[in-house]
Structures are given as C-alpha cells and as structure tokens.
Write an enzyme that holds these catalytic residues in place. Structure first.
Site, short mmCIF file in Angstrom:
data_model
loop_
_atom_site.label_atom_id
_atom_site.label_comp_id
_atom_site.label_asym_id
_atom_site.label_seq_id
_atom_site.Cartn_x
_atom_site.Cartn_y
_atom_site.Cartn_z
N GLU A 1 0.81 -1.22 0.00
CA GLU A 1 0.00 0.00 0.00
C GLU A 1 0.84 1.26 0.00
OE1 GLU A 1 -3.13 -2.10 3.06
OE2 GLU A 1 -2.41 -0.10 3.47
N CYS B 1 3.27 8.50 1.22
CA CYS B 1 3.65 7.56 2.25
C CYS B 1 3.76 6.18 1.57
CB CYS B 1 2.55 7.57 3.31
SG CYS B 1 2.74 6.33 4.56
N CYS C 1 4.80 -6.89 7.86
CA CYS C 1 5.76 -6.40 8.85
C CYS C 1 5.85 -7.41 9.98
CB CYS C 1 5.32 -5.05 9.39
SG CYS C 1 6.53 -4.34 10.54
N CYS D 1 3.08 -4.53 16.03
CA CYS D 1 2.44 -3.48 16.83
C CYS D 1 0.94 -3.77 16.91
CB CYS D 1 2.68 -2.10 16.21
SG CYS D 1 4.43 -1.72 16.03
N CYS E 1 -1.81 -1.86 14.78
CA CYS E 1 -1.54 -1.74 13.35
C CYS E 1 -2.05 -2.97 12.60
CB CYS E 1 -0.04 -1.56 13.14
SG CYS E 1 0.50 -1.76 11.45
N GLY F 1 5.71 -1.96 6.92
CA GLY F 1 7.08 -2.40 7.12
C GLY F 1 7.88 -1.53 8.06
N GLU F 2 8.97 -2.09 8.55
CA GLU F 2 9.94 -1.35 9.38
C GLU F 2 11.14 -1.09 8.47
OE1 GLU F 2 10.75 0.20 12.34
OE2 GLU F 2 12.65 0.34 11.27
N SER G 1 10.70 6.52 8.88
CA SER G 1 10.00 6.36 10.16
C SER G 1 10.26 4.96 10.70
CB SER G 1 8.51 6.60 9.94
OG SER G 1 7.82 6.39 11.15
N SER H 1 8.54 6.18 15.80
CA SER H 1 7.21 5.92 16.36
C SER H 1 7.41 5.55 17.82
CB SER H 1 6.56 4.75 15.61
OG SER H 1 6.39 5.09 14.27
N LEU H 2 7.05 6.47 18.70
CA LEU H 2 7.27 6.23 20.13
C LEU H 2 6.03 5.58 20.75
CD1 LEU H 2 9.40 6.67 22.36
CD2 LEU H 2 8.22 8.80 22.91
N HIS H 3 4.93 6.28 20.68
CA HIS H 3 3.60 5.79 21.07
C HIS H 3 3.44 5.50 22.55
CE1 HIS H 3 2.97 6.02 16.92
NE2 HIS H 3 3.40 4.83 16.57
N ASN I 1 -6.52 6.80 14.04
CA ASN I 1 -7.69 6.32 13.31
C ASN I 1 -8.12 4.99 13.90
OD1 ASN I 1 -7.69 8.40 11.42
ND2 ASN I 1 -6.33 7.30 10.03
N CYS J 1 -2.14 2.28 8.15
CA CYS J 1 -1.42 1.35 7.28
C CYS J 1 -1.92 -0.08 7.44
CB CYS J 1 0.08 1.43 7.51
SG CYS J 1 0.66 0.65 9.01
#
Ligand code: SF4
Length: 348
Positions: free
Chosen positions: A95, A108, A115, A119, A122, A162-163, A194, A217-219, A293, A336
């Site tokens: 995507e 993006c 991945c 997470c 996600c 993906g990472e 990212s 990405s801390l979150h 989202n 994503c």
C-alpha cells in the site's frame, strides 16, 4: 535469457545501475538517462526509452525485467487523500498513500510487504511479514502516486507497511534514487524514514552523509505499555533509545520527530503524558501527536479533541516542540495495512 533468469531492474541501486551500464560498455552519462526513464518518466519497458541506443535497449531487455507495480485498487477520500493498493510482479500486495496539501504532495510508501514488528494497533502488524521490497519498488510507489496526482512529490515518507530499518540497505538505496535529480528529485530533508525504534538502524543513519529526516514511532514512553503495544522493539529499551537519539542529534545536528499515536484510554493518561514529557524534554526533538484512526478489530479508539489539546499544551509548557497531525483519509481506512487486510481472505 529466459524471463525467470533475468535480474529485476528494481533491485539495483544507483551504483549498481552505473556498474550494469559500464558492463555493457556504456559511457557514464547513460546512468542519468536510465534513472530518468525508470523513475522520472515511468517508462513501461526498456524499448520505450527512446533516447537510448537500440542495441543498449536490447541488452537491457535481455538481462533485466522491468515490471511496474500494478494498481489493484485506489480509494479517494473526501479530503483529497488517496490510498493505493499495488500488486507487485510476484503477486504480493502493498500500500501507499498520497496526501495533497496546497501545492505539496506527500507520498507515504511501504518498505516491506507486511511487517514482523507486531504493533498491536496496526493492521499490517497483524498480517505478519511477507517480504522485503526492492529499492525500485519503493521509488515506483512514490513516482506512480505523483503521476496519478499529475504533479511531482514534494515529500516522501517511509511510513507505510514495514519497518524500514529491517530493510536498511534497500531503503537507503531507494532514498538516494528518490533524491537523484534525474528521478523524482525530492530534497533529502523531505525524505523521511520512520522507524519503530530499531536502534542499530538509527546508529547507522547517523553516519550517512545525506540530510534525510528521521521519525521514531514512540507511542508510549512507559516501558510496560510500549512492550505491550510494540512487542517487536522490546529488546531496545526506552532509556537506550533516548540516549541513541540524543547521540544522533549531536552527530547530525538534525531534529528527529517522535510520532505519538494517541490511543484513547491507553496512552493518553496522566502517567503516560508525564513519561512522554520526561522522555522528550531537554534535547532536540519534535513531538507529533496523532489522534489514532480506529482500526476495526483492535479495540482502539480516538481520544477526545479536548484531551488531545491538553496533551499538546502540557508538552509545549515543558518546552517541547509539539504539533498535532490532522487526521487524513479516515473515511478510506488510511491507517497502514487496512486495505491489504481486506484483500487477504484469511485476515481478520
Ligand atoms: S506500525 Fe509499522 S512497525 Fe509496527 S507493525 Fe505496523 S508497519 Fe510494522
């Protein structure tokens, strides 16, 4: 050469493209022409590269395959955001998202199909890892989205599936192709990687000569919460992440962004916000709050606007540069992985 034995032209970085042309006895300026055809003008075949000599086009055709990602689906949001599902040459689905804002277009793109990081918020993480993408497969996402918008991409963000640091070399090769003046020609500072906090990747990036932008990405800055919602980075604990980022800023003079997806009732509590303040205070970073989202089936929700404003105010009061990212594409499932999940019969 049988089609199956040809190398994928999308696997080559700038240096390898130059070597491939040198092997074919070509002068060095041909690399710029080839990059322009592949990633600037989106030539669908070597034969379409009309300013290359016929013998060279035939040689390239003999040695390499050139297959653009095929558009499987596009969703258009009322706010102008477009989400694309691409089918790659081997049938794998990935995507990208195009986000217009004034005269800018941010793309993006995905760096992996699926991945492995898992997470919990996600949809991609829930689907598991499929494969790494090739450099050209990343650049084509950006170029094809820009083509669909009939403009050039001003910014590109490795924030799709993906990472990126789990596919470091291919991602860096893609950034250099995107930065090349014959290709999409996106300025290095407008190319953002990212990561969810893969420390060896941050350390490597600190030594790259280009001014690429880093986002993390801390979150959550509470170790137990982060371990739960981002299990793939458990081995890189927050104190080490903070020290690595401070070292990165000192080495590069560049300000990383800390992405913080605010998940209602999970990481917007007083304890979470004070841990975030402690993590981000006292060094050169920027906190980007993203009211998340909703992802169907994950039980996550969006915090209230007033809570988002309170969190932003607390950070700003602590002297931390903070912004709130406007949500885009909520009506087209722009988080994503959501589009791919619907296309996988086995996915929940
Ligand atoms: S948020 Fe990023 S790193 Fe985490 S599972 Fe999803 S794609 Fe992977």
């Amino acid at each position: 050469m049988p089609a199956a034995d040809r190398a994928d032209i999308a696997s080559l970085d700038l240096e390898q493209l130059a070597d491939a042309l040198a092997d074919l006895g070509q002068p060095s300026f041909r690399r710029g022409q080839l990059v322009a055809w592949l990633y600037g003008r989106l030539a669908p075949s070597f034969d379409a590269m009309s300013n290359l000599p016929g013998a060279l086009r035939a040689d390239l055709e003999e040695r390499y395959s050139l297959v653009h990602p095929e558009l499987a689906e596009v969703q258009r949001s009322a706010d102008g955001t477009r989400k694309y599902l691409w089918r790659l040459a081997d049938g794998v689905l990935i995507e990208s998202v195009g986000i217009p804002a004034g005269d800018r277009l941010t793309v993006c793109y995905s760096t992996q199909a699926g991945c492995a990081m898992g997470c919990t918020f996600c949809a991609t993480g829930r689907g598991g890892f499929v494969r790494d993408l090739l450099p050209g497969e990343m650049v084509w996402q950006v170029a094809l989205v820009a083509d669909d918008f009939k403009t050039r991409a001003s910014n590109a963000v490795a924030m799709g599936q993906g990472e990126p640091f789990n596919n470091y070399d291919a991602t860096l090769a893609a950034l250099r192709l995107m930065n090349d003046k014959q290709g999409p020609a996106i300025g290095a500072r407008h190319l953002t990687i990212s990561t969810c906090g893969v420390i060896p990747g941050i350390e490597r990036l600190a030594h790259e000569p280009e001014q690429f932008t880093l986002a993390v990405s801390l979150h959550s800055a509470v170790q137990a919460t982060r371990d739960r919602i981002m299990p793939g980075v458990r081995r890189w604990q927050l104190d080490r992440l903070r020290a690595t980022l401070i070292d990165y800023t000192q080495r590069t003079g560049r300000r990383p962004t800390l992405e913080f997806a605010l998940i209602g009732g999970q990481n917007d509590t007083t304890a979470e916000v004070s841990a975030l303040v402690n993590f981000a205070r006292g060094w050169m970073c920027h906190v980007n709050l993203i009211p998340v989202n909703p992802v169907e089936g994950t039980g996550t929700g969006r915090p209230s606007d007033s809570r988002v404003a309170e969190v932003a105010a607390l950070l700003t009061a602590a002297g931390i540069e903070t912004s709130v990212r406007t949500e885009r594409g909520t009506d087209i499932e722009a988080a994503c992985g959501q589009l791919t999940q619907r296309h996988r019969p086995s996915a929940g």
